[in-house]
Each structure stands twice: as structure tokens, then as C-alpha cells.
Design an enzyme around this catalytic site. Structure first.
Site, PDB file in Angstrom:
ATOM      1  N   GLU A  25       0.853  -1.189   0.000  1.00  0.00           N
ATOM      2  CA  GLU A  25       0.000   0.000   0.000  1.00  0.00           C
ATOM      3  C   GLU A  25       0.894   1.248   0.000  1.00  0.00           C
ATOM      4  O   GLU A  25       1.935   1.271   0.665  1.00  0.00           O
ATOM      5  CB  GLU A  25      -0.856  -0.037   1.277  1.00  0.00           C
ATOM      6  CG  GLU A  25      -1.798   1.124   1.475  1.00  0.00           C
ATOM      7  CD  GLU A  25      -2.610   0.968   2.781  1.00  0.00           C
ATOM      8  OE1 GLU A  25      -2.333   0.033   3.562  1.00  0.00           O
ATOM      9  OE2 GLU A  25      -3.524   1.798   2.997  1.00  0.00           O
ATOM     10  N   LYS A  54      -9.207   3.079  -2.171  1.00  0.00           N
ATOM     11  CA  LYS A  54      -9.541   2.407  -0.903  1.00  0.00           C
ATOM     12  C   LYS A  54     -10.830   2.971  -0.318  1.00  0.00           C
ATOM     13  O   LYS A  54     -10.956   4.194  -0.117  1.00  0.00           O
ATOM     14  CB  LYS A  54      -8.384   2.587   0.080  1.00  0.00           C
ATOM     15  CG  LYS A  54      -8.510   1.804   1.374  1.00  0.00           C
ATOM     16  CD  LYS A  54      -7.245   2.033   2.236  1.00  0.00           C
ATOM     17  CE  LYS A  54      -7.229   1.201   3.503  1.00  0.00           C
ATOM     18  NZ  LYS A  54      -5.962   1.426   4.268  1.00  0.00           N
ATOM     19  N   CYS A  86      -5.612  -3.209   2.130  1.00  0.00           N
ATOM     20  CA  CYS A  86      -5.428  -3.271   3.585  1.00  0.00           C
ATOM     21  C   CYS A  86      -6.746  -3.430   4.364  1.00  0.00           C
ATOM     22  O   CYS A  86      -7.341  -4.486   4.343  1.00  0.00           O
ATOM     23  CB  CYS A  86      -4.645  -2.048   4.045  1.00  0.00           C
ATOM     24  SG  CYS A  86      -3.787  -2.314   5.636  1.00  0.00           S
TER      25      CYS A  86
END
Lengths: 291, 291
Positions: B42, B113, B146
Site C-alpha cells: 500500500e 480504498k 489493507c
């Protein structure tokens, strides 16, 4: 704080009276050790490996039958919460694979397994109701059964309803796994607990039954997903199940695991300063993909 | 079969040119070892621990900037699929925490995200789109980042869209865990894979960054949820993170883990004669409880 017990044993298929009697002894033992929540295996009263629906029906009872009435009486007498699996008579057809939640001076709350595993669909009728979440003297307790746990949607629903502890009677068949690994079901219980911040007590069964070898892998995890108590078979990551295993490695002796759980800890969903496992959900998006 | 790599390294906050250069070296190394899918951490181009949005914006680039263009060129030149995290410029405000999927001679597919972790919400703008699932030369690849992995709904959506492999750039902060346990994030990746029968490759980062210690716990799991490759930090269950740990225990040296995965195996959802992890879902019931 609640002392939670999983009383793992080896029910005998079709022997309802003997199985219930055995379960009552284990309940009394666990209560004597201070347990206030006692979980028994899936189909604890009836056994599991039925040849057909007729045989399952013969080992089934209504929710006011011998098994559930006996557990209700024990819950009241001992002042404990009991969650136990039984084959439930279905006047409309094949029986249900059910679990009852009993608390002192209460009425049984019955849940019928929704996600039927493998050949169970040839034997049982699936339930159509959500997992119950019940206010008990020790806290809010949810109930589901075995394969239900493998559906994150189901664990989520119980947690969103406020369950602080999910009690899950299970019968996990033993399957090969890589050296160094816990049973996959234990891993999924850990994950289901942590993503919801809910404790989970899964009571497995032991023994062999008509060619099926059971995992004997009962586990109690906290709301962070860490195991507080496991049986040897759940914990021994180096064990390899196979032909070298002797009968003594996997006997039918009952094993009760116990863990003290702070159920109130499940009420906070915060896992970091700004991160909350419920508030951070994006329900606005989850419905956008329909299969 | 695909040889999947997670190229874990330690990006330096704000040093986009240097980070991308480093990532290109690691990509070339992994490709030289035969990898056809290469996952980076990430925010691989930008680093993670920004003081504020302005600092993150200064380390951000559009999807046709240096980082993504460099990765696209590498994917084409080396004939590999690359999934890598970057800070994406947002003309409308705070940048996105994004990941790009690159394949040979393709156009970058960018995911933003959705589930922002902790203080990220003070720095970034959350995405509003579902995780992409893309047909690549090696199979159908899904992308998420994540904390997205911690929401079973999100992994489910990617799997229901047909992902055979989910590539997830992550930055997992190191937190205390009980002796004998893998990082909780690894447990949840295992569970997410197995309940969906989808492989998952999570590429973590290493090192310390402005007081944050990263887990260095990259892991590649198969569709049964078993780890095929893990870094020492993900695998060493006896490690206890704490003050006794020396700097040498957690250095910044890059580590690439590799695992051969049969992506086609993700296409069957059968886990027993009659049990199918998708067909057994009870979508008729999951919507009945709305919070």
C-alpha cells in the site's frame, strides 16, 4: 465476566436418553466448576450420522421433549445458560437441525440451522429464521450452528443484533490439513470474532460415528479473535491426522474447556482511535453488487 | 498456474522517485524469478505516515503520473501483472489511497480504498466504487487495499464477481499479540480466502516510519485458506513484539515471497459432495436484518 464452558463429548447416534443423561452430567460438572454459560455439541441429543430422514425423525423431539425439558430444568436448577443441539421434530416433514438456548426460569429459545452442511440437506429441513440474540443473565447471547459460522453474513447479523457472545454447537468432521495449521474452522471462528468484536464459543464433538471422524476441536475465542481455550486437537498445530494416528489419539472421552470472558468488552467496536468495525462498514456500497 | 510474488519493502515517506525506483528493481527481481503476478505494498510510491493532507497531496500523483506509468511500462516490458499502491491526486480535495493494476499492453485499472483505517480519514478521501475484478493473462484478479480485507462483505463482493486471486497492497501496523499467534490480519486473510474459495496475496511493508512499526507480515494463501508463503514475521508464531526486540529483528531489508497458485482452482466453490460456498448462501435471508 462470565465463565464459559464447552462440554465436548461423543453422542451415540439414536440414543437420545443416554445422550441427554450424559450431557446433564457434563452440565453439572461444568456448573460445579463455576461455569455460567455451557455449550454442548450440535445434535447432542441425537447423534449426527443418520442413514436417512426416517432415522433422524425417530431421534427427533419437539422443543418440549425430553432433551430440551431436561436442559431447561438444569438451567433453572443450576442457574446457568445452556446452548445445546438437538434434532427437532417437524410435523411438516423432515426434522430440523436445531439448537436450544435455555436460561434460568426462562422459556427455551429454539434456532433451526439455516446453512445445512453437505448431506444434511438429504436428512433435515433448513431453518428460515435469523439467528436469535437473547438477553440472558450473563449478557446478550447469539446462537447458530456449525456450518452457519462459515458464512460471514450470518456472524455479522448476530453481531449487528448486539450479540456479545455467540454460542455455536458444532460437529466438525476431521479433514487433512497442512502441518502447523489449526483446523480451518478454528481459523474462521477467530476471524469471525475479530471482524465483529464478538466472543464465540464453538462446542465440537469427539469420537467416530459410522465412519466419520470428528475433529474434537472445541474453541472459545475472545472479541479480538484470540483463542482463550482450545482442546488439544484444536491447539496442536503439529498434529497430522492420518493412518499413523492411534485410536488413543482420538478417544471418546469428554473434554470440557473453560474460559473467562468479559462479555461487556464486545460492546465497544473500536479497534483504533478512529476505527470502529461497525461504523466503518460501507452499507451504502455492499448492496450495489447483487449476484 | 501462476507464480505470485509479494515484494515487501520499506518506502520512504514523500520520496516518490526513490520509492518507485526501488519498486522497479524489486519487480525486475521477482520477474527474473519467474513471477507473473507481483504485488507491492500500500502507498508504495509515497510512504504512509503523513502529517496532514497537504503532505500527502505533495506525494500524490494522478494515475498517469510517474509511479503508475513506470509500473505500466514494467508490466509491458516484463510481461507481468503488477498491483501496487500509490497516493492518487484528487483535484476535488484530499488525495485517494489508491492501488493500480497493470498488465502488459493494458490500461491501468485504479481502485480507491473504500475503508479508510484510523487516521487515514484525516488525510485521504475514501473511494466509492466496488473492488475491480479484471481479466488478466493469468486469470481474474481482484484488487483491494489493507483495511478493506477486514470487511467480509468486501472480500465476498470481489469473489462473487469471479476473482480467482485478490491482490491486496497493505500496510499492517505491528500490534501486540499473544504468544503462539500469527498477526490477526493474517488469520483474517486465511478465513476470507477459505469462505470464498479465492486465493489472496497481501503485500505488507517493513521498517519503521515516524514512530509506526510495520508488521512485515506479507502472506500468500490459497483458496483453501492455507498459507503458501509467509514472511518470517507473519510465520513466526512465537515471536513477541516488544522492547526486547532489537533493531536487527525488524530491519528495512526488502523480502520477496513467492508462491505458485492454481488460479483455476478458485473457480470451483465445492467443498464437499453437496456443499458449495456460494450456492449455500442464503441471500433470501441476509437482507432481512437491516441495521
Amino acid at each position: 465476566m462470565a465463565l464459559v464452558a464447552c462440554a465436548q463429548f461423543s453422542p451415540i447416534v439414536g440414543a437420545v436418553r443416554a445422550n441427554v443423561q450424559r450431557s446433564l452430567e457434563l452440565i453439572a460438572d461444568a456448573a460445579a466448576q463455576g461455569a455460567t454459560v455451557i455449550v454442548l455439541p450440535e445434535l447432542a441429543s441425537s447423534g449426527y450420522v443418520f442413514n436417512d430422514t426416517a432415522e433422524a425423525a425417530a431421534a427427533s423431539e419437539p422443543a418440549d421433549g425430553f432433551a430440551v425439558s431436561s436442559w431447561q430444568a438444569a438451567a433453572t436448577e443450576l442457574g446457568v445458560v445452556i446452548v445445546a443441539g438437538f434434532a427437532e421434530t417437524n410435523p411438516g416433514g423432515a426434522p430440523f437441525n436445531s439448537a436450544a438456548l435455555l436460561m434460568p426460569d426462562g422459556d427455551p429459545v429454539v434456532y433451526r440451522k439455516v446453512h445445512l452442511w453437505d448431506r444434511e440437506r438429504l436428512i433435515f429441513t433448513p431453518g428460515d429464521d435469523l439467528p436469535p440474540v437473547v438477553d440472558t443473565p450473563v449478557g446478550r447471547v447469539g446462537v447458530m450452528i456449525c456450518y452457519d459460522l462459515e458464512f460471514p453474513e450470518w456472524v455479522r447479523i448476530a453481531a449487528l443484533q448486539g450479540a456479545e457472545l455467540i454460542c455455536a454447537p458444532v460437529n466438525w468432521p476431521s479433514v487433512d490439513r497442512p502441518i502447523g495449521e489449526r483446523p480451518g474452522e478454528v481459523v474462521r471462528v477467530q476471524a469471525g470474532a475479530s471482524v465483529n468484536r464478538v466472543a464465540i464459543a464453538a462446542c465440537d464433538r469427539s469420537g467416530r460415528e459410522r465412519g466419520v471422524e470428528w475433529s474434537s476441536a472445541s474453541v472459545i475465542v475472545d472479541a479480538d479473535g484470540w483463542p482463550l481455550a482450545l482442546t488439544d486437537h484444536a491447539a496442536d498445530a503439529r498434529r497430522v491426522h492420518g493412518p499413523d494416528e492411534t485410536a488413543a489419539d482420538r478417544d471418546d472421552a469428554p473434554v470440557t474447556i473453560l474460559a473467562e470472558i468479559d462479555l461487556a468488552a464486545s460492546q465497544t467496536k473500536l479497534i483504533a482511535e478512529y476505527s470502529d468495525v461497525f461504523a466503518d462498514r460501507r452499507e451504502d456500497l455492499y448492496g450495489r453488487f447483487a449476484r
